[in-house]
Motif scaffolding. Structure first.
Motif, PDB file in Angstrom:
ATOM      1  N   LEU A 240       0.804  -1.218   0.000  1.00  0.00           N
ATOM      2  CA  LEU A 240       0.000   0.000   0.000  1.00  0.00           C
ATOM      3  C   LEU A 240       0.843   1.277   0.000  1.00  0.00           C
ATOM      4  N   ALA A 241       2.167   1.135  -0.075  1.00  0.00           N
ATOM      5  CA  ALA A 241       3.047   2.301   0.074  1.00  0.00           C
ATOM      6  C   ALA A 241       2.724   3.417  -0.913  1.00  0.00           C
ATOM      7  N   GLY A 242       2.469   3.086  -2.168  1.00  0.00           N
ATOM      8  CA  GLY A 242       2.192   4.110  -3.173  1.00  0.00           C
ATOM      9  C   GLY A 242       0.920   4.877  -2.880  1.00  0.00           C
ATOM     10  N   ALA A 243      -0.151   4.157  -2.565  1.00  0.00           N
ATOM     11  CA  ALA A 243      -1.432   4.804  -2.264  1.00  0.00           C
ATOM     12  C   ALA A 243      -1.352   5.606  -0.970  1.00  0.00           C
ATOM     13  N   LEU A 244      -0.653   5.054   0.025  1.00  0.00           N
ATOM     14  CA  LEU A 244      -0.484   5.772   1.288  1.00  0.00           C
ATOM     15  C   LEU A 244       0.314   7.052   1.070  1.00  0.00           C
ATOM     16  N   GLY A 245       1.389   6.956   0.310  1.00  0.00           N
ATOM     17  CA  GLY A 245       2.180   8.147   0.009  1.00  0.00           C
ATOM     18  C   GLY A 245       1.369   9.197  -0.723  1.00  0.00           C
ATOM     19  N   ALA A 246       0.496   8.750  -1.631  1.00  0.00           N
ATOM     20  CA  ALA A 246      -0.366   9.689  -2.361  1.00  0.00           C
ATOM     21  C   ALA A 246      -1.308  10.412  -1.404  1.00  0.00           C
ATOM     22  N   ALA A 247      -1.858   9.684  -0.427  1.00  0.00           N
ATOM     23  CA  ALA A 247      -2.757  10.302   0.555  1.00  0.00           C
ATOM     24  C   ALA A 247      -2.004  11.281   1.454  1.00  0.00           C
ATOM     25  N   VAL A 248      -0.774  10.919   1.829  1.00  0.00           N
ATOM     26  CA  VAL A 248       0.057  11.815   2.645  1.00  0.00           C
ATOM     27  C   VAL A 248       0.390  13.089   1.861  1.00  0.00           C
ATOM     28  N   LEU A 249       0.751  12.934   0.595  1.00  0.00           N
ATOM     29  CA  LEU A 249       1.065  14.094  -0.236  1.00  0.00           C
ATOM     30  C   LEU A 249      -0.162  14.976  -0.438  1.00  0.00           C
ATOM     31  N   ALA A 250      -1.342  14.355  -0.548  1.00  0.00           N
ATOM     32  CA  ALA A 250      -2.577  15.127  -0.671  1.00  0.00           C
ATOM     33  C   ALA A 250      -2.770  16.012   0.561  1.00  0.00           C
ATOM     34  N   ARG A 251      -2.470  15.463   1.725  1.00  0.00           N
ATOM     35  CA  ARG A 251      -2.592  16.253   2.957  1.00  0.00           C
ATOM     36  C   ARG A 251      -1.564  17.381   2.986  1.00  0.00           C
ATOM     37  N   GLU A 252      -0.350  17.109   2.521  1.00  0.00           N
ATOM     38  CA  GLU A 252       0.677  18.152   2.497  1.00  0.00           C
ATOM     39  C   GLU A 252       0.291  19.290   1.541  1.00  0.00           C
ATOM     40  N   ILE A 253      -0.329  18.929   0.418  1.00  0.00           N
ATOM     41  CA  ILE A 253      -0.777  19.952  -0.539  1.00  0.00           C
ATOM     42  C   ILE A 253      -1.812  20.865   0.108  1.00  0.00           C
ATOM     43  N   LEU A 254      -2.746  20.267   0.841  1.00  0.00           N
ATOM     44  CA  LEU A 254      -3.775  21.065   1.522  1.00  0.00           C
ATOM     45  C   LEU A 254      -3.164  21.966   2.588  1.00  0.00           C
ATOM     46  N   ASN A 255      -2.181  21.449   3.295  1.00  0.00           N
ATOM     47  CA  ASN A 255      -1.551  22.226   4.360  1.00  0.00           C
ATOM     48  C   ASN A 255      -0.798  23.441   3.823  1.00  0.00           C
ATOM     49  N   ARG A 256      -0.364  23.367   2.547  1.00  0.00           N
ATOM     50  CA  ARG A 256       0.364  24.480   1.954  1.00  0.00           C
ATOM     51  C   ARG A 256      -0.569  25.582   1.426  1.00  0.00           C
ATOM     52  N   LYS A 257      -1.850  25.236   1.315  1.00  0.00           N
ATOM     53  CA  LYS A 257      -2.783  26.206   0.741  1.00  0.00           C
ATOM     54  C   LYS A 257      -3.152  27.271   1.764  1.00  0.00           C
TER      55      LYS A 257
END
Length: 257
Positions: A240-257
């Motif tokens: 699940l590493a790829g999907a988990l990383g994608a979800a983590v990156l999605a959260r980081e993108i939101l945090n930068r907004k």
């Protein structure tokens, strides 16, 4: 903040929903339509969580089928996602060996989930899940059984890593009366030798995480550890590493907004 990562691979589609520190996941076959597989994985994930699409703040798609997903907010390469997901699973991991259905990758990170360098084999099936599937079929076994069947066996030499020639070689070895367990061990060693050579060209990882579907194969993991001369870690969640990383990156993108 609720985010989702969807990793559409050639064989399986993985989806992870991240809500704070808690996360849940879905794995399903990709089949002939990456778009449908991604959509169905998202629907199943939301149903299990008791959520609607509107409850999700951001979705990142990754994997070879990411371009087929019209409902995602952003597409990010699997190399970036696997690096970040590996760090989330095993903090400090500085080498990620990802072996999926159609390619194998070695990713060097800074130990914090950021990519420093990588190498990728995507020119042929050798050293991938597809190669193991073909070999399993030639042996009359299921690919999920290979790790257990080869446990403790002395590997026979497999000369070719070309899928077509290796399949013929396996059939010839069977005809000679060589035991299946030795042939499977030989296949695992051949895969490990190829991936280890790619890894060694990039440098020595201190903390190595094995990801992708092939990470579930204990035989390949064991031979990788032998070839590299250091432990290669596979976790229950490695696929699940790829999907988990994608979800983590999605959260980081939101945090930068």
């Amino acid at each position: 903040m609720i985010t989702v990562g969807i990793d559409v691979g050639s064989i399986t589609t993985k989806a992870v929903l991240l809500n704070g520190s808690a996360w849940r996941s879905v794995i399903r076959p990709t089949g002939c339509s990456p778009r449908e597989a991604g959509r169905e994985a998202l629907e199943e994930l939301l149903n299990r969580a008791g959520l609607a699409r509107g409850d999700v703040d951001f979705i990142v798609g990754t994997g070879y089928g990411r371009v087929s997903l019209p409902f995602i907010d952003r597409a990010i390469t699997e190399i970036t996602c696997h690096a970040r997901g590996a760090h989330h699973l095993l903090e400090g991991a500085d080498m990620v060996i990802d072996v999926g259905g159609q390619d194998s990758k070695v990713i060097i990170t800074d130990g914090k989930g950021n990519v420093v360098n990588f190498a990728m084999n995507d020119k042929c099936a050798a050293g991938t899940g597809r190669f193991l599937q073909v070999m399993a079929a030639a042996l009359g076994a299921d690919v999920s059984e290979l790790g257990e069947l080869s446990r403790g066996a002395e590997p026979v030499q497999i000369s070719s890593m070309c899928t077509v020639f290796a399949e013929s070689e396996v059939i010839s070895l069977l005809a000679q009366g060589v035991g299946k367990e030795r042939i499977i061990a030989g296949i695992h060693r051949s895969v490990a030798v190829r991936i280890a050579a790619m890894a060694e060209r990039l440098g020595k990882g201190e903390l190595i995480l094995f990801t992708g579907g092939v990470a579930r194969n204990e035989g390949v993991r064991e031979f990788l550890s032998r070839e590299l001369g250091r432990e290669v870690i596979a976790l229950p969640e490695s696929q699940l590493a790829g999907a988990l990383g994608a979800a983590v990156l999605a959260r980081e993108i939101l945090n930068r907004k």
